[in-house]
Design an enzyme around this catalytic site. Structure first.
Site, PDB file in Angstrom:
ATOM      1  N   HIS A   2       0.863  -1.184   0.000  1.00 33.18           N
ATOM      2  CA  HIS A   2       0.000   0.000   0.000  1.00 33.18           C
ATOM      3  C   HIS A   2       0.900   1.235   0.000  1.00 33.18           C
ATOM      4  O   HIS A   2       2.133   1.120  -0.119  1.00 33.18           O
ATOM      5  CB  HIS A   2      -0.939  -0.026   1.215  1.00 33.18           C
ATOM      6  CG  HIS A   2      -0.239  -0.343   2.513  1.00 33.18           C
ATOM      7  ND1 HIS A   2       0.637   0.531   3.112  1.00 33.18           N
ATOM      8  CD2 HIS A   2      -0.262  -1.460   3.293  1.00 33.18           C
ATOM      9  CE1 HIS A   2       1.094  -0.006   4.220  1.00 33.18           C
ATOM     10  NE2 HIS A   2       0.580  -1.227   4.363  1.00 33.18           N
TER      11      HIS A   2
ATOM     12  N   HIS B  10       4.028   1.293   2.126  1.00 34.24           N
ATOM     13  CA  HIS B  10       5.191   0.619   1.528  1.00 34.24           C
ATOM     14  C   HIS B  10       5.813   1.500   0.437  1.00 34.24           C
ATOM     15  O   HIS B  10       7.032   1.567   0.294  1.00 34.24           O
ATOM     16  CB  HIS B  10       4.770  -0.713   0.899  1.00 34.24           C
ATOM     17  CG  HIS B  10       4.319  -1.750   1.888  1.00 34.24           C
ATOM     18  ND1 HIS B  10       3.015  -2.167   1.989  1.00 34.24           N
ATOM     19  CD2 HIS B  10       5.007  -2.461   2.820  1.00 34.24           C
ATOM     20  CE1 HIS B  10       2.916  -3.091   2.924  1.00 34.24           C
ATOM     21  NE2 HIS B  10       4.103  -3.287   3.461  1.00 34.24           N
TER      22      HIS B  10
ATOM     23  N   GLN C 250       6.321 -16.176  11.775  1.00 38.86           N
ATOM     24  CA  GLN C 250       5.984 -15.071  12.670  1.00 38.86           C
ATOM     25  C   GLN C 250       4.489 -15.003  12.988  1.00 38.86           C
ATOM     26  O   GLN C 250       4.041 -14.078  13.655  1.00 38.86           O
ATOM     27  CB  GLN C 250       6.487 -13.742  12.106  1.00 38.86           C
ATOM     28  CG  GLN C 250       5.766 -13.226  10.867  1.00 38.86           C
ATOM     29  CD  GLN C 250       6.450 -12.001  10.305  1.00 38.86           C
ATOM     30  OE1 GLN C 250       7.486 -12.109   9.661  1.00 38.86           O
ATOM     31  NE2 GLN C 250       5.895 -10.814  10.537  1.00 38.86           N
TER      32      GLN C 250
ATOM     33  N   GLN D 183       8.780  -3.715  16.400  1.00 39.22           N
ATOM     34  CA  GLN D 183       9.567  -4.488  15.433  1.00 39.22           C
ATOM     35  C   GLN D 183      10.842  -3.733  15.045  1.00 39.22           C
ATOM     36  O   GLN D 183      11.936  -4.308  15.014  1.00 39.22           O
ATOM     37  CB  GLN D 183       8.715  -4.776  14.198  1.00 39.22           C
ATOM     38  CG  GLN D 183       9.488  -5.356  13.025  1.00 39.22           C
ATOM     39  CD  GLN D 183       8.588  -5.801  11.891  1.00 39.22           C
ATOM     40  OE1 GLN D 183       7.991  -6.867  11.964  1.00 39.22           O
ATOM     41  NE2 GLN D 183       8.485  -5.015  10.831  1.00 39.22           N
TER      42      GLN D 183
ATOM     43  N   VAL E 128       2.066   5.967   7.451  1.00 47.00           N
ATOM     44  CA  VAL E 128       1.205   6.709   6.517  1.00 47.00           C
ATOM     45  C   VAL E 128      -0.245   6.411   6.896  1.00 47.00           C
ATOM     46  O   VAL E 128      -0.591   5.257   7.165  1.00 47.00           O
ATOM     47  CB  VAL E 128       1.500   6.299   5.051  1.00 47.00           C
ATOM     48  CG1 VAL E 128       0.591   7.038   4.083  1.00 47.00           C
ATOM     49  CG2 VAL E 128       2.968   6.573   4.720  1.00 47.00           C
TER      50      VAL E 128
END
Ligand code: PAF
Length: 268
Positions: free
Chosen positions: A25, A28, A55, A145, A168
Site C-alpha cells: 500500500h 510501503h 511469525q 519491530q 502513513v
C-alpha cells in the site's frame, strides 16, 4: 539471490532492502521511495515479498493474510524497484536454527503473540544474509519491530544501517496496514478509534499512565466490535513502561476490531 547480491557488491553497487509481506500500500510506497532516495539511481532497491509463516502465532491469521503478488509487482514497477525477491519458501523442512532476543521481545506484542518476534528476527536475518544490503528500510507503524531489528543489528554486528519510514495514514487517521482490507462493513469506521485514542492521549501529558490507559480502554471499547489487547506508554529507546505520560514518550496499542487485530503507535 545471494549470488546476485555478491555480484552487485563486487561491482560497487549500494543495495537497499525493503522487507515486506506483500499486499503493498502507500505506506510501503513511501518506504520504497526512501530506499531509492538513499542509494540514488546507481544503487539497487530490492523489495522482498514473503508471508513468513514463522511469525504467525495464529494459523487463521496466516491463512487470511492478504496475498496480492501481481498488484504488488505492478506497484514495484511503478516505483522503479530493481528486484522483487518473492521466494516460495525460505526454510528447509527440518529447519532448527533461529534468532531470539530476551528483553525487548518479552513485552507488548511479544506477550500477546508468542514466538512472533523470533519469527520476524529469523526471517529478517535470513533476508539480510541473502540480499547483503547496505541499508534496510522498516515502517515506524511496527514500532516494537523496528526497535527489535535495530537491537539485532547492534548485537549481532550486521554492517547494515536501518532506516525508519513514517506511518502513513488514511484521511480519517487509520494507519495504513495490509490487514485493513480485512475490515469489512462498519469495522472499517470502527478501526479509526485507534488513531483517535492516540490523539486523546496527547491531551494527558503529566497524568498517571495507569489512569489514562483505563480511560483509553473504555474509549476504544465503546466501539461495539473493539477489544483492547494492550495500551502502554513506553520509553522510545528501550520500550520500558512509563508511570507518567510525558512528552517524548510513545504510546503503543493493539486491539481487535472484530476478527482483525490492529496495532498503532504515536510519539507524544
Ligand atoms: O513488517 C513486516 O511486514 C514483516 O514483519 C517483515 C519485516 C517483512 C518480516 O517478515
Amino acid at each position: 539471490m545471494q549470488r546476485q547480491a555478491i555480484a552487485w557488491r563486487k561491482a560497487g553497487r549500494r543495495v537497499v532492502l525493503v522487507p515486506t509481506m506483500g499486499a503493498l500500500h502507500d505506506g510501503h510506497r513511501r518506504l520504497i521511495n526512501m530506499a531509492r532516495k538513499k542509494v540514488k539511481t546507481n544503487g539497487i532497491v530490492v523489495v522482498s515479498i514473503y508471508v513468513n509463516p514463522k511469525q504467525f502465532n495464529d494459523p487463521k491469521d496466516l491463512k487470511d493474510y492478504p496475498r496480492t503478488l501481481s498488484a504488488d509487482k505492478k506497484l514495484c514497477r511503478e516505483e522503479s524497484v530493481d528486484m522483487v525477491f518473492a521466494p516460495n519458501t525460505l526454510y528447509e523442512k527440518d529447519v532448527s536454527a533461529g534468532v531470539k532476543e530476551d528483553d525487548l521481545t518479552t513485552r507488548l506484542e511479544g506477550l500477546h503473540r508468542p514466538g512472533h518476534f523470533a519469527g520476524v528476527m529469523t526471517v529478517v536475518a535470513k533476508l539480510f544474509n541473502l540480499v547483503l544490503p547496505d541499508f534496510s528500510v522498516f515502517g515506524e507503524k511496527d514500532f516494537q519491530q523496528v526497535t527489535v531489528i535495530k537491537r539485532m543489528v547492534r548485537d549481532l554486528d550486521y554492517p547494515i544501517s536501518i532506516l525508519v519510514g513514517p506511518t502513513v495514514r488514511e484521511a480519517d487517521g487509520l494507519a495504513m496496514s495490509s490487514r485493513n482490507v480485512l475490515l469489512t462493513g462498519d469495522l472499517r469506521d470502527q478501526a479509526t478509534v485507534l488513531s483517535r485514542a492516540i490523539e486523546l492521549s496527547r491531551q494527558s501529558l503529566g497524568s498517571r499512565a495507569v489512569d489514562i490507559k483505563r480511560k483509553l480502554k473504555r474509549f476504544i471499547e465503546k466501539q461495539p466490535d473493539a477489544q483492547v489487547d494492550y495500551i502502554e506508554f513506553v520509553d522510545t529507546i528501550n520500550l520500558n513502561p512509563l508511570k507518567t505520560v510525558k512528552k517524548g514518550s510513545r504510546i503503543l496499542l493493539a486491539a481487535k476490531i472484530g476478527p482483525v487485530r490492529l496495532i498503532d503507535n504515536g510519539l507524544l
